[in-house]
Design a protein around this motif. Structure first.
Motif, PDB file in Angstrom:
ATOM      1  N   ALA A   1       0.825  -1.209   0.000  1.00  0.00           N
ATOM      2  CA  ALA A   1       0.000   0.000   0.000  1.00  0.00           C
ATOM      3  C   ALA A   1       0.859   1.259   0.000  1.00  0.00           C
ATOM      4  N   LEU A   2       1.955   1.235   0.744  1.00  0.00           N
ATOM      5  CA  LEU A   2       2.843   2.399   0.760  1.00  0.00           C
ATOM      6  C   LEU A   2       3.512   2.607  -0.592  1.00  0.00           C
ATOM      7  N   LEU A   3       3.867   1.512  -1.271  1.00  0.00           N
ATOM      8  CA  LEU A   3       4.425   1.646  -2.617  1.00  0.00           C
ATOM      9  C   LEU A   3       3.391   2.211  -3.591  1.00  0.00           C
ATOM     10  N   ALA A   4       2.123   1.853  -3.388  1.00  0.00           N
ATOM     11  CA  ALA A   4       1.076   2.363  -4.276  1.00  0.00           C
ATOM     12  C   ALA A   4       0.929   3.870  -4.163  1.00  0.00           C
ATOM     13  N   LEU A   5       1.293   4.439  -3.013  1.00  0.00           N
ATOM     14  CA  LEU A   5       1.204   5.891  -2.860  1.00  0.00           C
ATOM     15  C   LEU A   5       2.157   6.630  -3.778  1.00  0.00           C
ATOM     16  N   LEU A   6       3.206   5.938  -4.234  1.00  0.00           N
ATOM     17  CA  LEU A   6       4.169   6.578  -5.127  1.00  0.00           C
ATOM     18  C   LEU A   6       3.653   6.690  -6.555  1.00  0.00           C
ATOM     19  N   ALA A   7       2.611   5.935  -6.890  1.00  0.00           N
ATOM     20  CA  ALA A   7       2.074   5.972  -8.248  1.00  0.00           C
ATOM     21  C   ALA A   7       1.322   7.280  -8.465  1.00  0.00           C
ATOM     22  N   PRO A   8       1.381   7.864  -9.677  1.00  0.00           N
ATOM     23  CA  PRO A   8       0.658   9.121  -9.944  1.00  0.00           C
ATOM     24  C   PRO A   8      -0.836   8.885 -10.023  1.00  0.00           C
ATOM     25  N   GLY A   9      -1.589   9.966  -9.842  1.00  0.00           N
ATOM     26  CA  GLY A   9      -3.038   9.886  -9.959  1.00  0.00           C
ATOM     27  C   GLY A   9      -3.730  10.167  -8.644  1.00  0.00           C
ATOM     28  N   ARG A  10      -5.062  10.334  -8.731  1.00  0.00           N
ATOM     29  CA  ARG A  10      -5.847  10.594  -7.538  1.00  0.00           C
ATOM     30  C   ARG A  10      -6.127   9.299  -6.785  1.00  0.00           C
ATOM     31  N   ASP A  11      -6.501   9.461  -5.522  1.00  0.00           N
ATOM     32  CA  ASP A  11      -6.852   8.325  -4.688  1.00  0.00           C
ATOM     33  C   ASP A  11      -8.120   7.683  -5.234  1.00  0.00           C
TER      34      ASP A  11
END
Length: 713
Positions: free
Chosen positions: A179-189
């Motif tokens: 989940a923390l790695l996913a925060l690095l991906a661009p785009g909205r939540d």
């Protein structure tokens, strides 16, 4: 008239609704008036009203596109539409196409959401299958330990608590790290954080659940786990039939209702492609032993025992080794589905580019002198030129006489058909110029014409079209939905052969476009020559020198138009979705092959150890693994590819691909490279399988493998 004015910034958006304020519109024919814009004050406006001139007031509102995102498109479009339908003042109207543009963009976003949901469902199903396979392999490798605990009096609850304690230390931490790695991906939540506890709970409970299920029945003698049951259990048949029925029912509902609902994408319907892939995988695994038995008989006659042993093990694979192949089918179908849809959209856009710009370049302007085409042909890099004239909303009549009936209006295109065919061929554009137009010659009767279906229904066999205020009779020689060079989506059009029209020296047909076949041309030189032709035509009409053409010439290449289609709307999201789908599906497919090898590594090690005592070498052991994997992996990959190819055709308009192909119906196409990619994926999977086998058994000695258990191969 008290003076003249000149705009300080002619390119300012303020003048967009009043182009004649920047450049007056000269007359097309003798006797036609000029069209220009005059500036006055309130007193002058009142005087114009008193003199009987029609006076109207208008207000223009600017749109701040920076304040609009995907979440506000629908309410903004609804508000603009409501404003357009509301009469704010007596006799007042609101004119805008903003709501239409927003709705079109919203349709693209809806299609992207649908496609993303399908791709995400495939990837999530493959990931979930791999997680369950990993848990099953872990339990299988610890079967002796768990059996020993069970034999010493441990209850199922104790075994579950024992394995849960181990999993609870790792699985939640792994989910949190992901989940923390996913925060690095661009785009909205995406608003899916609520699913993290559920994912952590499922992955943590997988190993305890399999451990308790495997120890539910304690057998005195361990049976052979490398054999499938001759007759599947009633429970398994019930599950397989249920999956098949749910997939078929979902497909029927999907074709009727579509993916999108009032609140978003229906999760069940988005999972229908996955359910279809799972159902086909179950049917394949059910039917696979039959052809393998036939292959087994053929292998029994071959020299040596390697082929026979490999085919025999493939035909009697245990569920733990065949289950990865079901995941392989889902993963491959997801990747191939993304590749097929990408190719379908690309081909449809190629067709749109060929129809919109049926040459290397499309030169447009207001009006050119008749000799402009010859001057363009003399420029370096210009290989062929075809003159074209296109006018919108030209009257159609039942004949040329005074008593002829009006038949509405249409978009009229006059084109030199033989020159058009030469330009298209020289440009390498795959468009069809009808033979009736190419063979037309000048004569006394009506000229052949190609018309749209709506025009054909209105005019019958013959009619007359207005070209430069002169009626030209024509007969319907062909009916078409689209014509190269005509704007896509045009419902009423008439195409006349230029070379067959009767022209007069004082009123020739004036071209306003040219089709160019080019090879390294200079765009600036082409536009300069075209503008010179426009200035000379305007000077001849006005009787005075013209320095600036009414409408500067515009040069649009087919490549630029095609590249522009890839940069419109939500195309970047679409490309990302299918790139992730194809890459993710391929990666998960390779992992599934690795799990298939890893799941049976211990039994295979015992088999190889016994075979080595009979003189088999390590190389022959690797060949045995290939003979075992090729039938299973090959069939699973081909079945997954077939499902991925069939999905776009099965889902049909549900995917909404036409939103990304302007004016062209998106069918479905299969790129031969996809077939090659599937074969390459099989080869990579086999290589990964060999690598896993070498990695697992590289330090295992023959004596150690033989002491691991008493199970026969």
């Amino acid at each position: 008239m008290t003076g003249v004015f000149q705009p300080v910034r002619p390119a300012d958006p303020l003048w967009a609704p009043m182009p004649q304020a920047v450049e007056p519109l000269p007359p097309v024919n003798d006797g036609d008036p000029f069209v220009a814009v005059a500036v006055t004050d309130p007193a002058g406006l009142a005087a114009a009203g008193r003199s009987g001139l029609p006076v109207t007031h208008s207000w223009r509102y600017r749109f701040d596109h920076h304040r609009v995102d995907s979440s506000t498109i629908e309410p903004v479009a609804a508000a603009v539409g409501a404003a357009r339908r509301t009469q704010w003042l007596p006799g007042a109207t609101v004119q805008t196409s903003l709501d239409t543009q927003l709705v079109r963009f919203g349709e693209q976003l809806t299609s992207v959401r649908n496609l993303l949901a399908v791709v995400q469902a495939g990837l999530l199903a493959s990931l979930l299958g791999l997680i369950l396979l990993a848990a099953r392999v872990a339990v299988r490798n610890r079967r002796a330990e768990l059996t020993l605990l069970r034999s010493r009096g441990a209850s199922l609850t104790t075994i579950g608590r024992h394995t849960l304690t181990e999993a609870a230390l790792l699985q939640p931490a792994a989910v949190t790290a992901g989940a923390l790695l996913a925060l690095l991906a661009p785009g909205r939540d995406g608003g899916t954080w609520w699913a993290l506890p559920l994912i952590a709970a499922v992955t943590t409970a997988a190993v305890p659940a399999f451990a308790m299920a495997g120890q539910g029945h304690a057998a005195v003698v361990t049976g052979r786990s490398d054999l499938t049951r001759a007759r599947p259990s009633a429970r398994r048949l019930t599950v397989e039939v249920t999956v098949l029925l749910v997939a078929v029912l979902g497909l029927v509902l999907l074709r009727r209702r579509g993916l999108a609902t009032g609140g978003g994408v229906d999760g069940y319907l988005a999972a229908v492609p996955v359910l279809l892939a799972v159902a086909v995988a179950l049917l394949t695994l059910r039917a696979l032993p039959w052809p393998l038995r036939l292959l087994d008989r053929v292998a029994a006659r071959a020299r040596g025992a390697l082929l026979f042993l490999g085919v025999a093990r493939a035909g009697r694979g245990a569920p733990v080794t065949t289950a990865p192949l079901a995941v392989l089918v889902v993963a491959v179908s997801t990747g191939v589905f993304g590749a097929v849809v990408t190719d379908t959209v690309g081909r449809a856009r190629d067709t749109a580019a060929d129809l919109s710009v049926p040459a290397d370049a499309w030169l447009t302007g207001y009006a050119f002198t008749p000799d402009t085409g010859d001057r363009l042909a003399e420029l370096p890099g210009i290989r062929a030129v075809a003159p074209v004239r296109i006018d919108s909303n030209r009257p159609l009549h039942s004949g040329t006489g005074a008593q002829a009936r009006a038949l509405g209006t249409a978009r009229v295109m006059v084109v030199d058909a033989p020159a058009f065919a030469r330009v298209a061929a020289a440009s390498g554009v795959d468009v069809d110029v009808p033979e009736a137009l190419r063979a037309a010659v000048r004569g006394d009767g009506p000229v052949p014409a190609v018309v749209s279906r709506s025009v054909a229904e209105a005019v019958g066999d013959t009619a007359a079209a207005d070209v430069q205020s002169r009626l030209y009779p024509f007969r319907v020689a062909g009916v078409a939905d689209v014509f190269p060079g005509m704007d896509l989506g045009t419902d009423r059009f008439v195409v006349l052969p230029w070379q067959a029209l009767t022209e007069y020296a004082h009123t020739p047909v004036i071209p306003n476009r040219f089709l160019l076949a080019t090879d390294g041309h200079d765009p600036a030189a082409v536009r300069s020559t075209a503008d010179d032709g426009q200035r000379r035509w305007q000077s001849a009409v006005l009787g005075t020198r013209v320095d600036v053409p009414e409408v500067p010439a515009q040069l649009l290449t087919r490549r630029a138009y095609r590249d522009g289609l890839d940069r419109t709307g939500a195309n970047d999201v679409l490309t990302l979705a299918f790139t992730v789908g194809a890459a993710g599906g391929s990666a998960l497919a390779v992992l599934a092959v690795g799990f298939a090898v890893l799941a049976d590594s211990r039994a295979r090690a015992r088999l190889l150890s016994r075979l080595r005592t009979l003189g088999f070498s390590e190389g022959q052991g690797r060949r045995l693994l290939l003979y075992e994997l090729v039938p299973l992996v090959g069939v699973a990959a081909l079945v997954g590819a077939a499902v991925g190819v069939a999905l776009p055709a099965l889902l049909g308009p549900t995917l909404g691909l036409s939103a990304f192909t302007p004016g062209v119906t998106a069918g479905w196409h299969l790129d031969p490279l996809v077939v090659g990619a599937v074969l390459g994926l099989v080869a990579v999977g086999l290589a990964v399988g060999l690598g896993v086998e070498i990695l697992v058994n590289r330090r295992r000695r023959t004596a150690d493998a033989l002491r691991l258990g008493e199970e026969n191969p």
